[in-house]
Design a protein around this motif. Sequence first.
Motif, PDB file in Angstrom:
ATOM      1  N   GLY A   1       5.999  98.284 111.662  1.00 56.53           N
ATOM      2  CA  GLY A   1       6.487  96.959 112.019  1.00 56.53           C
ATOM      3  C   GLY A   1       7.859  96.681 111.424  1.00 56.53           C
ATOM      4  N   LEU A   2       8.064  97.095 110.176  1.00 59.71           N
ATOM      5  CA  LEU A   2       9.379  96.958 109.560  1.00 59.71           C
ATOM      6  C   LEU A   2      10.415  97.787 110.303  1.00 59.71           C
ATOM      7  CD1 LEU A   2       8.354  97.126 105.792  1.00 59.71           C
ATOM      8  CD2 LEU A   2       9.336  95.149 106.965  1.00 59.71           C
ATOM      9  N   LEU A   3      10.020  98.976 110.719  1.00 63.35           N
ATOM     10  CA  LEU A   3      10.938  99.838 111.462  1.00 63.35           C
ATOM     11  C   LEU A   3      11.304  99.220 112.808  1.00 63.35           C
ATOM     12  CD1 LEU A   3      12.460 102.513 111.770  1.00 63.35           C
ATOM     13  CD2 LEU A   3      10.333 103.534 112.620  1.00 63.35           C
ATOM     14  N   ALA A   4      10.314  98.678 113.511  1.00 62.37           N
ATOM     15  CA  ALA A   4      10.569  98.063 114.811  1.00 62.37           C
ATOM     16  C   ALA A   4      11.477  96.842 114.675  1.00 62.37           C
ATOM     17  CB  ALA A   4       9.252  97.667 115.478  1.00 62.37           C
ATOM     18  N   SER A   5      11.290  96.063 113.606  1.00 57.43           N
ATOM     19  CA  SER A   5      12.094  94.861 113.423  1.00 57.43           C
ATOM     20  C   SER A   5      13.564  95.182 113.177  1.00 57.43           C
ATOM     21  CB  SER A   5      11.547  94.035 112.252  1.00 57.43           C
ATOM     22  OG  SER A   5      11.758  94.709 111.016  1.00 57.43           O
ATOM     23  N   ALA A   6      13.838  96.395 112.674  1.00 58.06           N
ATOM     24  CA  ALA A   6      15.223  96.786 112.427  1.00 58.06           C
ATOM     25  C   ALA A   6      15.992  96.990 113.729  1.00 58.06           C
ATOM     26  CB  ALA A   6      15.264  98.068 111.589  1.00 58.06           C
ATOM     27  N   PHE A   7      15.280  97.265 114.820  1.00 57.06           N
ATOM     28  CA  PHE A   7      15.931  97.524 116.100  1.00 57.06           C
ATOM     29  C   PHE A   7      15.837  96.340 117.064  1.00 57.06           C
ATOM     30  CE2 PHE A   7      14.736 101.723 114.482  1.00 57.06           C
ATOM     31  CZ  PHE A   7      15.937 102.395 114.583  1.00 57.06           C
ATOM     32  N   ALA A   8      14.833  95.490 116.898  1.00 52.21           N
ATOM     33  CA  ALA A   8      14.620  94.397 117.847  1.00 52.21           C
ATOM     34  C   ALA A   8      15.592  93.251 117.592  1.00 52.21           C
ATOM     35  CB  ALA A   8      13.183  93.891 117.741  1.00 52.21           C
ATOM     36  N   ARG A   9      15.915  92.520 118.649  1.00 56.49           N
ATOM     37  CA  ARG A   9      16.780  91.346 118.566  1.00 56.49           C
ATOM     38  C   ARG A   9      15.996  90.046 118.689  1.00 56.49           C
ATOM     39  NH1 ARG A   9      22.334  92.127 119.338  1.00 56.49           N
ATOM     40  NH2 ARG A   9      22.947  94.286 119.642  1.00 56.49           N
ATOM     41  N   THR A  10      14.872  90.069 119.393  1.00 57.25           N
ATOM     42  CA  THR A  10      14.053  88.876 119.588  1.00 57.25           C
ATOM     43  C   THR A  10      12.592  89.232 119.387  1.00 57.25           C
ATOM     44  OG1 THR A  10      13.738  89.241 121.966  1.00 57.25           O
ATOM     45  CG2 THR A  10      15.701  88.004 121.294  1.00 57.25           C
ATOM     46  N   GLU A  11      11.740  88.172 119.239  1.00 52.94           N
ATOM     47  CA  GLU A  11      10.297  88.403 119.124  1.00 52.94           C
ATOM     48  C   GLU A  11       9.754  89.090 120.369  1.00 52.94           C
ATOM     49  OE1 GLU A  11      11.834  85.680 118.331  1.00 52.94           O
ATOM     50  OE2 GLU A  11      11.214  85.015 116.338  1.00 52.94           O
ATOM     51  N   PHE A  12      10.334  88.762 121.524  1.00 51.20           N
ATOM     52  CA  PHE A  12       9.884  89.396 122.756  1.00 51.20           C
ATOM     53  C   PHE A  12      10.163  90.895 122.728  1.00 51.20           C
ATOM     54  CE2 PHE A  12      10.711  90.597 127.265  1.00 51.20           C
ATOM     55  CZ  PHE A  12       9.421  90.467 127.729  1.00 51.20           C
ATOM     56  N   GLN A  13      11.296  91.278 122.158  1.00 50.64           N
ATOM     57  CA  GLN A  13      11.601  92.704 122.068  1.00 50.64           C
ATOM     58  C   GLN A  13      10.653  93.415 121.114  1.00 50.64           C
ATOM     59  OE1 GLN A  13      15.721  93.461 121.190  1.00 50.64           O
ATOM     60  NE2 GLN A  13      16.426  92.809 123.205  1.00 50.64           N
ATOM     61  N   VAL A  14      10.175  92.708 120.104  1.00 52.53           N
ATOM     62  CA  VAL A  14       9.173  93.306 119.217  1.00 52.53           C
ATOM     63  C   VAL A  14       7.929  93.701 120.013  1.00 52.53           C
ATOM     64  CG1 VAL A  14       7.546  92.820 117.357  1.00 52.53           C
ATOM     65  CG2 VAL A  14       9.943  92.198 117.100  1.00 52.53           C
TER      66      VAL A  14
END
Length: 244
Positions: free
Chosen positions: A147-160
């Motif tokens: 989850g931490l890794l994904a948050s480093a690349f996402a721009r919005t909650e929807f992208q998460v």
Amino acid sequence: MRPMQTLATAGRVLHQIRNDPRTIALLLVVPSLLIGLVAWIFDETDVFASIGPAMLALFPFIVMFLVTSITTLRERRSGTLERLLSMPMGRGDFILGYTLAFGLLAIVQTAVAVAYATLVCGLTIEGSIWLLFIVAIADALLGTALGLLASAFARTEFQVVQFMPVFVFPQILLGGIFLPRTQLPDVLEVIGDWLPLSHAIDALDAVSTGNEDEAYIWLRVLFIVCWIVGAIIVGSLTLRRRTP
């Protein structure tokens, strides 16, 4: 790395979550409710005895992935991360602080889920209950790290949420829940063998049935830990100060 900065970050995250009852409910209650629902669905059969360990791996993993990634992303979008990094705090301190905070929550979540599955849903454990607990914690921490890794690349909650087909769904499909990996096409079997959730499921199954020795289980825990460390390192290196 600065231990005091890391501990301060962890304390701040825990304080925020303590004041958010919905997040607490999602972390501590939802995985157990989903496990209970699966047990109820197969109440008149022996199916839950075989898939119960996989559910202990699946639901906490998904919940920790979602909560961690969305919470971390909000820190960046709100500018909190940018303000923190303007002080004597590095990206590694920030990531480790979040890992520590959600790691503590993962321990509580795992304790609730394991207790509910074994005491309420009747999941039989032939091996060590403590070893089951350790594997389940490693699995929840894996969800936190990814989850931490994904948050480093996402721009919005929807992208998460859009990252779930990349980080989560392949692991579910190839982890051996629906079909043993040995029955998958050769290429998919190889891919599945390198995915960490597969090893969490294997380890939990082994503890539940008591068919494998502890060395087999600890080897899979070590594999999961390597994925956790790798995800944290990559996440700290790619974390942006603020999302535009």
